[in-house]
Scaffold this motif. Structure first.
Motif, short mmCIF file in Angstrom:
data_model
loop_
_atom_site.label_atom_id
_atom_site.label_comp_id
_atom_site.label_asym_id
_atom_site.label_seq_id
_atom_site.Cartn_x
_atom_site.Cartn_y
_atom_site.Cartn_z
N ARG A 179 0.84 -1.20 0.00
CA ARG A 179 0.00 0.00 0.00
C ARG A 179 0.87 1.25 0.00
O ARG A 179 1.91 1.29 0.67
N GLY A 180 0.44 2.25 -0.72
CA GLY A 180 1.12 3.54 -0.67
C GLY A 180 2.46 3.54 -1.39
O GLY A 180 2.73 2.73 -2.27
N ARG A 181 3.30 4.48 -0.98
CA ARG A 181 4.55 4.73 -1.68
C ARG A 181 5.78 4.16 -0.99
O ARG A 181 6.87 4.16 -1.57
N ALA A 182 5.64 3.68 0.27
CA ALA A 182 6.84 3.27 0.99
C ALA A 182 6.52 2.14 1.97
O ALA A 182 5.37 1.92 2.35
N ALA A 183 7.56 1.43 2.37
CA ALA A 183 7.45 0.36 3.35
C ALA A 183 8.80 0.20 4.04
O ALA A 183 9.77 0.90 3.71
N ILE A 184 8.86 -0.73 4.97
CA ILE A 184 10.10 -0.99 5.72
C ILE A 184 10.53 -2.43 5.49
O ILE A 184 9.73 -3.36 5.60
N GLU A 185 11.80 -2.62 5.16
CA GLU A 185 12.38 -3.96 5.05
C GLU A 185 13.33 -4.18 6.22
O GLU A 185 14.20 -3.34 6.49
N LEU A 186 13.16 -5.30 6.93
CA LEU A 186 14.01 -5.64 8.06
C LEU A 186 15.21 -6.41 7.51
O LEU A 186 15.10 -7.59 7.20
N VAL A 187 16.36 -5.74 7.41
CA VAL A 187 17.43 -6.28 6.57
C VAL A 187 18.51 -7.06 7.31
O VAL A 187 19.29 -7.75 6.69
N SER A 188 18.60 -6.93 8.61
CA SER A 188 19.61 -7.72 9.31
C SER A 188 19.14 -7.98 10.73
O SER A 188 18.40 -7.19 11.31
N GLY A 189 19.58 -9.08 11.27
CA GLY A 189 19.09 -9.50 12.58
C GLY A 189 19.73 -8.78 13.74
O GLY A 189 20.37 -7.74 13.60
N SER A 190 19.50 -9.30 14.89
CA SER A 190 20.11 -8.94 16.19
C SER A 190 19.64 -7.66 16.86
O SER A 190 20.45 -7.05 17.57
N PRO A 191 18.41 -7.27 16.90
CA PRO A 191 17.40 -7.54 15.86
C PRO A 191 17.34 -6.38 14.88
O PRO A 191 18.06 -5.39 15.03
N SER A 192 16.44 -6.49 13.91
CA SER A 192 16.13 -5.40 12.98
C SER A 192 14.64 -5.12 13.14
O SER A 192 13.83 -6.04 13.04
N GLY A 193 14.28 -3.87 13.40
CA GLY A 193 12.87 -3.62 13.62
C GLY A 193 12.52 -2.16 13.78
O GLY A 193 13.37 -1.27 13.68
N ILE A 194 11.25 -1.92 14.03
CA ILE A 194 10.72 -0.58 14.26
C ILE A 194 9.84 -0.60 15.51
O ILE A 194 9.25 -1.63 15.84
N VAL A 195 9.77 0.54 16.19
CA VAL A 195 9.03 0.63 17.44
C VAL A 195 8.13 1.86 17.42
O VAL A 195 8.55 2.94 16.97
N TYR A 196 6.92 1.68 17.91
CA TYR A 196 5.98 2.79 18.07
C TYR A 196 5.57 2.84 19.54
O TYR A 196 5.07 1.85 20.08
N ASN A 197 5.79 3.97 20.18
CA ASN A 197 5.44 4.12 21.60
C ASN A 197 4.14 4.90 21.74
O ASN A 197 4.00 5.99 21.16
#
Length: 485
Positions: free
Chosen positions: A343-361
């Motif tokens: 959907r839309g124009r952009a997204a997030i790819e989790l490219v490497s471990g230990s870890p790889s991620g995003i957080v929303y507080n």
């Protein structure tokens, strides 16, 4: 409130400028003063702000939308209340007030951002890709420089976007440029980093990027892109009011192996402070608000946490290049032009471990049933392997798996849980992966793509990003505001 101040506030309302400044919550409400622009406390324990929450109040058929934010630092006394309070009166219905809104963005034109306008008094030597510059006789249009700097032409072992030009920063090498700021935007920098040789395609190639309030060292990392250059983003956030001029600076980091960095294609994106929540709970849920993609690049943009950024600190999202989301490890910001984005124009790819991620507080105003939906897939970048993504809400964890063959497939997932959190507790919602996967030729690290997370609440439940105690103050000021309109 004086007539002059009231007139100023009404002007802000008419112009839809929702960034006001309340210098201090006074003992006497007649002392309230409004001013356009960022808000900061002045004096002991000065506070920086970002606009995070709105509430509505209907009075005599008119909907009053309150934008407010109070971020006292950890040890601030309650009676030292500084904050930002913006009042926005509108005759539109409250139904319209909760429609989706994403912050507008404004590209900031830098001069000679790709270094394609060559320095003055320079003759390009076809036998050498590197021309040493002297700041006494050479001028790089749009840029000031100091230390050892070379003007570089792509070719051979030197790869740059569009096979154009860049600058190499040698010992004490530094470039900087300023641009105008009216205080209406936060800024995110995009830049390209390249090694001077294959042997230097490792952590030895590094630059230090500085903004008004902080700096960060970026290292070239192996196995993250097909090309011999990588694109990074950096949030040029400021803890102070910035009207007039802001500056960016990129400097070489000393390397014992003399792997001096090459930089190219430096872009700045102005991001307006968000005005309200999206209808489905997450701000910037589609990841549409972030750094600028490079036109002549098919690569994504690598995102990392700031130098001192704690991804689980709710007050540090201003330091992230991805509005309202903080970063775990490293992720790649990808566009729909070159990758598979549901959907839309952009997204997030989790490219490497230990870890790889995003957080929303976030915070939850009441207890009850909550549903989180999101898309998980591969970005159509030949990423092959078994994906595993974890979704964590405080201490509740779910995991999702899929087998990727790298052709752009995606799946929609959903979780349901009961929110039993206190209404002044910050709750981290994170998407992350520990797995390490690579493209089919085993050269480039890649991973699962995440897009369009949404929150759905049962009746009477919604998320918030502000402690409810501040609503008491907002209602008091709304009453004062109404009296004078």
């Amino acid at each position: 409130m004086s007539t002059k101040d009231m007139s100023k506030c009404q002007m802000l309302v008419q112009e839809r400028k929702v960034r006001c400044k309340l210098e201090k919550i006074p003992k006497s409400y007649e002392d309230v003063h409004f001013e356009a622009g960022y808000a900061t406390g002045e004096g002991i324990n000065a506070i920086s702000f970002e606009l995070l929450q709105h509430e509505t109040l209907t009075f005599k058929g008119k909907t009053i939308l309150i934008y407010l934010n109070f971020h006292p630092k950890k040890d601030d006394a309650v009676n030292m209340i500084w904050g930002q309070l913006c009042l926005f009166a509108s005759s539109v219905s409250s139904k319209r007030m909760i429609t989706n809104h994403e912050s507008s963005t404004q590209p900031i034109p830098l001069q000679n951002s790709g270094f394609e306008t060559r320095p003055t008094n320079v003759t390009i030597n076809t036998t050498s890709q590197f021309v040493l510059l002297n700041n006494k006789i050479n001028v790089i249009p749009g840029w000031a420089f100091n230390g050892t700097v070379w003007y570089v032409t792509a070719g051979g072992n030197i790869s740059l976007p569009g096979n154009g030009h860049g600058v190499q920063l040698g010992p004490n090498g530094m470039i900087n440029q300023t641009f105008k700021s009216d205080g209406s935007y936060d800024y995110v920098l995009t830049f390209t980093l390249a090694p001077s040789s294959i042997e230097c395609a490792n952590n030895f190639t590094a630059v230090n990027v500085s903004g008004p309030s902080s700096s960060k060292v970026f290292n070239f990392k192996e196995s993250l892109e097909i090309e011999m250059w990588q694109t990074y983003a950096y949030s040029i956030w400021s803890a102070e009011i910035r009207h007039g001029v802001m500056g960016i600076q990129i400097q070489s980091v000393a390397s014992s192996s003399a792997c001096w960095p090459i930089v190219d294609t430096i872009l700045v994106n102005g991001i307006e402070t968000l005005r309200m929540y999206e209808a489905m709970g997450f701000v910037n849920s589609g990841f549409e608000v972030g750094p600028t993609f490079i036109d002549n690049s098919s690569q994504g943009i690598l995102l990392e946490p700031g130098s001192d950024e704690d991804p689980f600190n709710p007050y540090q999202s201003a330091q992230s290049p991805l509005q309202e989301w903080t970063i775990l490890g490293m992720v790649k910001y990808i566009d729909s032009k070159h990758y598979a984005v549901p959907r839309g124009r952009a997204a997030i790819e989790l490219v490497s471990g230990s870890p790889s991620g995003i957080v929303y507080n976030t915070q939850f105003l009441k207890q009850g049933k909550v549903i989180i939906d999101f898309f998980m897939g591969d970005a159509n970048d030949s990423c092959v392997g078994d994906f595993m993504v974890f979704l964590q809400v405080k201490n509740m964890i779910w995991n999702f798996t899929m087998r990727s063959i790298g052709i752009g497939s995606s799946e929609k997932h959903s979780v349901t849980f009961n929110a039993k959190f206190s209404n002044n507790e910050w709750i981290p919602i994170s998407f992350y992966s520990f797995n390490e996967t690579r493209t089919s030729n085993h050269q480039v690290l890649c991973g699962p793509m995440i897009d369009s997370p949404t929150i759905q609440f049962s009746s009477g439940l919604r998320s918030k990003k502000l402690h409810h105690i501040w609503l008491v103050f907002s209602l008091v000021f709304v009453a004062v505001f109404i009296i004078f309109i």
